[in-house]
Structures are given as C-alpha cells and as structure tokens.
Design an enzyme around this catalytic site. Structure first.
Site, PDB file in Angstrom:
ATOM      1  N   ARG A  55       7.231   6.833   9.451  1.00  0.00           N
ATOM      2  CA  ARG A  55       6.360   6.686   8.281  1.00  0.00           C
ATOM      3  C   ARG A  55       5.260   5.663   8.550  1.00  0.00           C
ATOM      4  O   ARG A  55       4.112   5.836   8.131  1.00  0.00           O
ATOM      5  CB  ARG A  55       7.190   6.255   7.072  1.00  0.00           C
ATOM      6  CG  ARG A  55       6.397   6.134   5.776  1.00  0.00           C
ATOM      7  CD  ARG A  55       7.338   6.061   4.585  1.00  0.00           C
ATOM      8  NE  ARG A  55       6.595   5.956   3.342  1.00  0.00           N
ATOM      9  CZ  ARG A  55       6.443   4.822   2.639  1.00  0.00           C
ATOM     10  NH1 ARG A  55       6.994   3.691   3.082  1.00  0.00           N
ATOM     11  NH2 ARG A  55       5.760   4.810   1.516  1.00  0.00           N
ATOM     12  N   HIS A  82       1.235   6.369   8.155  1.00  0.00           N
ATOM     13  CA  HIS A  82       0.353   5.549   7.323  1.00  0.00           C
ATOM     14  C   HIS A  82      -0.734   4.872   8.154  1.00  0.00           C
ATOM     15  O   HIS A  82      -1.822   4.594   7.647  1.00  0.00           O
ATOM     16  CB  HIS A  82       1.167   4.505   6.559  1.00  0.00           C
ATOM     17  CG  HIS A  82       1.865   5.057   5.362  1.00  0.00           C
ATOM     18  ND1 HIS A  82       1.982   4.368   4.171  1.00  0.00           N
ATOM     19  CD2 HIS A  82       2.486   6.249   5.144  1.00  0.00           C
ATOM     20  CE1 HIS A  82       2.640   5.103   3.296  1.00  0.00           C
ATOM     21  NE2 HIS A  82       2.963   6.251   3.868  1.00  0.00           N
ATOM     22  N   ASN A 114       1.671   1.071   0.518  1.00  0.00           N
ATOM     23  CA  ASN A 114       2.358   0.287   1.548  1.00  0.00           C
ATOM     24  C   ASN A 114       3.153  -0.898   1.013  1.00  0.00           C
ATOM     25  O   ASN A 114       4.174  -1.279   1.594  1.00  0.00           O
ATOM     26  CB  ASN A 114       1.336  -0.241   2.566  1.00  0.00           C
ATOM     27  CG  ASN A 114       0.632   0.870   3.323  1.00  0.00           C
ATOM     28  OD1 ASN A 114       1.175   1.957   3.510  1.00  0.00           O
ATOM     29  ND2 ASN A 114      -0.595   0.598   3.751  1.00  0.00           N
ATOM     30  N   HIS A 170      10.547  14.110   6.128  1.00  0.00           N
ATOM     31  CA  HIS A 170      11.398  13.623   5.037  1.00  0.00           C
ATOM     32  C   HIS A 170      12.827  14.140   5.162  1.00  0.00           C
ATOM     33  O   HIS A 170      13.630  13.952   4.251  1.00  0.00           O
ATOM     34  CB  HIS A 170      10.805  14.021   3.681  1.00  0.00           C
ATOM     35  CG  HIS A 170       9.621  13.204   3.305  1.00  0.00           C
ATOM     36  ND1 HIS A 170       8.901  13.396   2.140  1.00  0.00           N
ATOM     37  CD2 HIS A 170       8.998  12.169   3.936  1.00  0.00           C
ATOM     38  CE1 HIS A 170       7.896  12.535   2.081  1.00  0.00           C
ATOM     39  NE2 HIS A 170       7.942  11.783   3.158  1.00  0.00           N
TER      40      HIS A 170
END
Length: 320
Positions: A63, A67, A95, A194
């Site tokens: 992740r 990002h 975040n 996910h």
C-alpha cells in the site's frame, strides 16, 4: 564540403546525446548488477524478517508503494517526513494515521547502505520491498525494473486529491487510475491487493451501516467491532477468507457482497467491471497475470532517472 562534414558530425553528436538521454531514462532489473549486486538479496531478507514478525507488513508495504506512485510518480516522496521547513505527504488525509511500514523501509535502507553506500534509491527499495511482501504472502513474483532516483520534493495537495478514497465510486476509480496511465483492467487487478491486509473502521463504517450493496450478515459481523461512533482505528481484514495469503478470494468476496470498503464493492455492483471480477474469482492465473502486469506498469509512473533527484542517504529526509 567542409560545412557538410561539420554538420554531419554535429548531427551525430546530437543523436548520440539523445540516445544517452533515452538510455538513462530506462529502468532495468539489472541496474545495480555491478554497483550493488546484493541489493535484491538484502531487501528480501529484511522483508522476510518483517513479515515473520507481522504478516500484515507485506500488505502495508504494498500500500505504501501504491500511495507513493500515485503522487509525483514512484519517487519515494511519501517517505519524507515533515520538518519546520518542509511539508511531506504523510499528513494527507489518505495517509494520516493510515500508511505504515516506514520503519521497515528505513531498516532495509540502513542494511543496503552498509553494503553499498549512496548507491540504491529509497524509491527502488520501496518497489522491491512491495514485490517481496507479495511473494512472502504467497503471491506472484516479477522482475522489478530499477534505476529510480529519489525526489527532493513532496506534494501534500496531490496526495489529498490523487489517491482514490475508500468511498470512491466506480467512475471515480476508473478516472483516478486513468489519470496515471492505468486502465480499468489495471485498476481492478491492482484492487486485488486487498486480498491481504486490514483496514480501519473509519474507512468502512459508512459502507457497513448505510450501503445496500452488502451482505447483511457480513455487515452485522463488521459492525460488532466497528461501532456507529468511536473505534475509528479498530481493524478488520480486507479479505475475510484469507487475510494473510495472497490469492483471488478477494473477488469471491465481492461476488458474495462481502467487500469491506465501498470502493471494493463498486467493482461488482452492476457496472463495467462485473465480468472481470467474475473471471478473477474463478481464474487465479488470470488475476495474478493481470496483477503483475499492472504492478510493473504502475512502477513505471514518471520515475526520476539519470541525474534527476538524488540518492537519499536517509529515506526520511532530503540530503543536506
């Protein structure tokens, strides 16, 4: 005649310069083959220990890479911390109190620096660590192209606008990924990340209390640990079946209306991605193949190369 020869030589020089520039902008899995030949081994062994200590860390690093790449490209900008004179991206809404794993990246960087000082970028370390986290949780492997440089800037504003939120609609998701050069197929495949990891109550509360495209029993189960108010940081697995194993169960959950986030279930809710979700739910090979292709594509989002940026000595701060 002399003028023609001079012009020809000048043209050749320009062409050679252009070829060098193009070459320097190319990422390659063998970028550190001579300058830091053990870098992949060092990253993997450090990630292996991190995942042994906490299986969730594999998902957290994946992740973190996502990002990073969605803001200014894959340049390690998300790793920079705020200082009195510098505002980073870690305080952005997607975040803050959410992205994690910085300590693991810092440990990897220290180990790499001990072997090859000022050679391997934090951006490349993050790209390798994301791949290794997937592999260590049973997922596919792929060749990570290397040669990225680290940014000296960050963008709080871009982090707030360009990272798709957990309440995003399907159209918003498709647009967000398209803006980064990623297709709807890339988006649906990358969402399969996910299949590992956990999410905070605050990110799925509205879905389990207010949405109708959710299995009632699943909603009730999640409500037992995510109250209507309070408990924002309570965690739940993104994949209710195998939260620490990388597989295609995530898509099976979507067919059963057991997607944890609103944005998860949007992939299977009468829209354009329904057929692909069905395919991924029963064809694990199709999913992993598309996931790998999308990860490679995402890792190529506007990297800094050549003499751009720098090689940070400490991933958290720009070199002084």
């Amino acid at each position: 005649m002399m003028g023609c020869s001079t012009q020809l030589i000048f043209s050749i020089i320009i062409l050679m310069t252009s070829l060098v520039a193009i070459s320097s902008a190319q990422l390659s899995p063998d970028f550190y083959a001579t300058t830091c030949p053990r870098v992949k081994e060092i990253v993997y062994s450090t990630m292996r220990q991190a995942v042994i200590n906490e299986a969730r860390m594999g998902a957290s690093i994946l992740r973190l890479f996502f990002h990073d790449c969605f803001v200014q490209g894959c340049d390690g900008s998300i790793l920079l911390v705020d200082t009195p004179t510098f505002t980073g991206e870690q305080g952005a809404l997607p975040n803050k109190n959410s992205v994690r794993g910085f300590n693991v990246i810092n440990t990897i960087k220290a180990n790499v620096e001990a072997a090859c000082r000022a050679t391997v970028s934090c951006a490349d370390i993050l790209a390798l660590a994301a791949r290794d986290g997937v592999v260590l949780l049973g997922g596919p492997s792929w060749d990570v192209a290397l040669g990225r440089r680290d940014s000296t800037t960050a963008s709080l504003a871009e982090a707030n606008t360009d990272i798709p939120p957990p309440f995003a609609s399907l159209s918003t998701l498709i647009t967000s990924f398209s803006n980064k050069g990623l297709s709807a197929t890339d988006m649906t495949a990358l969402s399969g990340g996910h299949t590992i990891g956990q999410a905070r109550c605050i990110s799925f509360r509205d879905h389990i209390y207010n949405d109708t495209d959710i299995d009632p029993n699943f909603a009730k189960l999640r409500q037992s640990t995510c109250p209507f108010s309070g408990g924002d940081d309570n965690l739940a697995p993104l994949d209710i079946q195998t939260p620490t194993f990388f597989d295609n169960k995530y898509y099976q959950n979507l067919l059963a209306k057991r997607g944890l986030l609103h944005s998860d279930q949007e992939l299977f809710n009468g829209g354009s991605q329904d057929s692909l979700v069905r395919i991924y739910s029963y064809n694990a090979w199709a999913f992993t193949n598309d996931f790998v292709a999308a990860m490679i594509k995402m890792g190529n989002i506007t990297p800094l190369t050549g003499m751009e940026g720098q090689i940070r000595l400490n991933c958290s701060v720009v070199n002084s």
